[in-house]
Design a protein around this motif. Sequence first.
Motif, mmCIF file in Angstrom:
data_model
loop_
_atom_site.group_PDB
_atom_site.id
_atom_site.type_symbol
_atom_site.label_atom_id
_atom_site.label_comp_id
_atom_site.label_asym_id
_atom_site.label_seq_id
_atom_site.Cartn_x
_atom_site.Cartn_y
_atom_site.Cartn_z
ATOM 1 N N UNK A 118 -0.200 3.139 1.865
ATOM 2 C CA UNK A 118 0.067 3.931 0.983
ATOM 3 C C UNK A 118 1.639 4.114 0.765
ATOM 4 N N UNK A 119 2.194 4.566 -0.274
ATOM 5 C CA UNK A 119 3.659 4.357 -0.448
ATOM 6 C C UNK A 119 4.083 5.949 -0.996
ATOM 7 N N UNK A 120 5.134 6.613 -0.509
ATOM 8 C CA UNK A 120 5.496 7.683 -0.340
ATOM 9 C C UNK A 120 7.049 7.763 -1.299
ATOM 10 N N UNK A 121 7.360 9.002 -1.610
ATOM 11 C CA UNK A 121 8.741 9.454 -2.057
ATOM 12 C C UNK A 121 9.578 9.725 -0.973
ATOM 13 N N UNK A 122 10.629 8.887 -0.744
ATOM 14 C CA UNK A 122 11.595 9.169 0.260
ATOM 15 C C UNK A 122 12.924 9.262 -0.108
ATOM 16 N N UNK A 123 13.005 9.911 -1.270
ATOM 17 C CA UNK A 123 14.191 9.896 -1.951
ATOM 18 C C UNK A 123 15.123 10.815 -1.338
ATOM 19 N N UNK A 124 14.783 11.868 -0.447
ATOM 20 C CA UNK A 124 15.506 13.070 0.349
ATOM 21 C C UNK A 124 16.103 12.383 1.585
ATOM 22 N N UNK A 125 17.336 12.464 1.791
ATOM 23 C CA UNK A 125 18.019 11.931 2.919
ATOM 24 C C UNK A 125 17.440 12.269 4.377
ATOM 25 N N UNK A 126 17.182 11.216 5.292
ATOM 26 C CA UNK A 126 16.864 11.589 6.563
ATOM 27 C C UNK A 126 17.778 12.728 7.084
ATOM 28 N N UNK A 127 17.505 13.459 8.292
ATOM 29 C CA UNK A 127 18.219 14.388 8.807
ATOM 30 C C UNK A 127 19.379 13.864 9.513
ATOM 31 N N UNK A 174 8.819 -2.925 10.502
ATOM 32 C CA UNK A 174 9.231 -1.898 11.242
ATOM 33 C C UNK A 174 8.760 -0.385 10.647
ATOM 34 N N UNK A 175 7.975 -0.689 9.403
ATOM 35 C CA UNK A 175 7.365 0.793 8.725
ATOM 36 C C UNK A 175 6.552 1.304 9.663
ATOM 37 N N UNK A 176 6.485 2.674 9.529
ATOM 38 C CA UNK A 176 5.512 3.495 10.691
ATOM 39 C C UNK A 176 4.083 3.180 10.593
ATOM 40 N N UNK A 177 3.560 3.178 9.305
ATOM 41 C CA UNK A 177 2.469 3.051 9.190
ATOM 42 C C UNK A 177 1.591 1.439 9.814
ATOM 43 N N UNK A 178 2.587 0.526 10.155
ATOM 44 C CA UNK A 178 2.247 -0.640 10.786
ATOM 45 C C UNK A 178 2.423 -0.884 12.116
ATOM 46 N N UNK A 179 2.471 0.347 12.543
ATOM 47 C CA UNK A 179 2.614 0.578 14.394
ATOM 48 C C UNK A 179 1.044 1.233 14.984
ATOM 49 N N UNK A 180 0.449 0.764 15.587
ATOM 50 C CA UNK A 180 -0.800 1.601 16.147
ATOM 51 C C UNK A 180 -0.327 2.228 17.441
ATOM 52 N N UNK A 197 7.521 5.976 -9.658
ATOM 53 C CA UNK A 197 6.972 4.728 -9.698
ATOM 54 C C UNK A 197 5.906 4.777 -8.409
ATOM 55 N N UNK A 198 6.056 5.339 -7.521
ATOM 56 C CA UNK A 198 5.140 5.155 -6.273
ATOM 57 C C UNK A 198 3.830 5.428 -6.449
ATOM 58 N N UNK A 199 3.395 6.382 -7.288
ATOM 59 C CA UNK A 199 1.797 6.371 -7.657
ATOM 60 C C UNK A 199 1.412 5.214 -8.216
ATOM 61 N N UNK A 200 2.229 4.446 -8.948
ATOM 62 C CA UNK A 200 1.736 3.287 -9.604
ATOM 63 C C UNK A 200 1.793 1.973 -8.994
ATOM 64 N N UNK A 201 2.294 2.109 -7.645
ATOM 65 C CA UNK A 201 2.262 0.901 -6.800
ATOM 66 C C UNK A 201 0.912 0.574 -5.992
ATOM 67 N N UNK A 202 0.520 -0.915 -6.372
ATOM 68 C CA UNK A 202 -0.906 -1.190 -5.798
ATOM 69 C C UNK A 202 -0.772 -1.017 -4.271
ATOM 70 N N UNK A 203 -1.932 -0.526 -3.906
ATOM 71 C CA UNK A 203 -1.948 -0.237 -2.371
ATOM 72 C C UNK A 203 -2.285 -1.021 -1.550
ATOM 73 N N UNK A 204 -2.665 -2.228 -2.195
ATOM 74 C CA UNK A 204 -3.095 -3.412 -1.243
ATOM 75 C C UNK A 204 -1.814 -4.070 -0.213
ATOM 76 N N UNK A 260 11.501 -5.526 -0.551
ATOM 77 C CA UNK A 260 12.674 -4.976 -1.111
ATOM 78 C C UNK A 260 12.419 -4.179 -2.030
ATOM 79 N N UNK A 261 11.575 -4.411 -3.077
ATOM 80 C CA UNK A 261 11.191 -3.749 -4.306
ATOM 81 C C UNK A 261 10.619 -2.319 -3.800
ATOM 82 N N UNK A 262 9.662 -2.332 -2.803
ATOM 83 C CA UNK A 262 9.001 -1.195 -2.381
ATOM 84 C C UNK A 262 10.072 -0.271 -1.730
ATOM 85 N N UNK A 263 10.890 -0.698 -1.016
ATOM 86 C CA UNK A 263 12.006 0.335 -0.235
ATOM 87 C C UNK A 263 12.751 1.090 -1.355
ATOM 88 N N UNK A 264 13.295 0.105 -2.284
ATOM 89 C CA UNK A 264 13.896 0.661 -3.533
ATOM 90 C C UNK A 264 13.188 1.668 -4.182
#
Length: 507
Positions: free
Chosen positions: A489-498, A281-287, A232-239, A219-223
């Motif tokens: 890794x965590x990214x900036x997704x503040x722009x709305x999807x298309x 369902x995050x994309x990086x957790x799909x192979x 804040x995203x550069x400050x988030x632990x990558x584990x 919940x925190x990560x998505x927010x």
Amino acid sequence: MKAAVVSSSQGALLQHFFCVFGFRMGRVPFSSGAAAIGISCIMSEVNIARKKEKCENCTKQCNKKQSDDALRSLQEKGIANGEVSEHTLAQPVLLSACLSCDGCVSEEENSRISQQNLQEIYRVLALNKKCDASKHKVLVVSVCPQSLPFFAVKFHLDIPEAAQKLCGFLKSVGMKYVFDTTLAASFSILESQKEFVLRYRRRHHDTHAMPMFTSSCPGWIRYAEHVLGSLVTPHICTARSPQQVMGSLVKDYFPRQQKLTPEQVYHVVVAPCFDKKLEAVREEFYSSLQESRDVDCVLTSGEILHMMEQSDVSMEDIDPVPLDHVFGEISDPNFLRHDGRGSEGFLEHIFKYAAKELFGLDVQEIVYKTLRNRDFQEVVLERDGETLLQFAAVYGFRNIQTLVHRMRKGRVPYQLVEVLSCPGGCLSGRGQAEGEGGKPDRALVQQMEEAYSSLPVRLPETNLEVQRLYQDWLEGQDSVCAQQTLHTKYSNHTQPPSQTLIPDIQW
């Protein structure tokens, strides 16, 4: 007026999305025996706009994102979950319901989330009965340690006994293996400890090194990703979180030991929190190479209890079965937990590790100082009057807002902040502790806290299974394989999807 029916689990997560449109759903108490609750609503654009102005600034982001099509869709669909009157619409928006909502969800994400439900489990179990044995899915269940106190309270048993009853039930309906995720949490804690020390040592030449925010709460990560962005995203632990470390373990190491392919394994996680569904369902957790997701389905503790009630079996009729272990043999049959007040205890473990690693100090007991409230506390390490480390535990959206406000002004004195979206921590997750009016059932939470604290604590460094897996699975603690498998890794997704839409999903 059209009305759709959604389950109580869908209703709870939809509150994340509904809040953005300026209202909250009516009283939706957690009820494990309730299969579905109905609501129908008609709202004017005027009502929506008026309620947004009273949302205590938590909908500023979604104001920019929502479209007229989305508004019309909400009006037309009459999304169902109980009667919503003008009085209900006038109630204040719960900030906690806005935490992981960015006001929109992509069509692809909507499709993935729609499969996070009991019906999907029943479908897989039914296919196993019908199809050829060579096409069977091997169902593996991973139970979060914060879910076990819920079953202990509901079953009127201690945690070890409740876990064995739960395991017995799950295997009776077709689950092949049942693990608990404490092992995965040990990996997540160990990697977070090491990353903190590295960040601390480069703090003078890396402006993003400190403070470090924990990454176990989706919940925190998505927010953070969708609302706060680069602040804040550069400050988030990558584990990776314990859930996703367990996903890698179950879909990588475990199949190889069982001579299976990852796509033959169907991995279910039982968690106290609805936001874990979003994490799965995050994309990086799909192979794409293996065509397999690390976690196929997340069910809350409440959904599992409902499943048990639907099966119409009594607790006395369920045979207790010990949980499985990754290596097959049971090296330690006792249930153990990590430090912490009902979560995985990242703050306490990192604090003790950093004190020893950076300053040569052995910390035996951690003393919390309450600041704003019980969910905003700090811990300080001092020597000869000098402050060496200053950590904070920040739980719940209101406290997170305070933290972010201070960060914008450069007033965060902490080197590490353990951030959790649920007030009270993971035991208070809405998937198991929700009571009247959408608020936590305090009596239930207190009982769960007492049950959880009764378990003995073990440091992750002393877990021999973890040390063995570092070698057998990850080619060593500091290997490239370990870095790739245990971190993200965590990214900036503040722009709305298309393309965005109001969720129209059936859980």
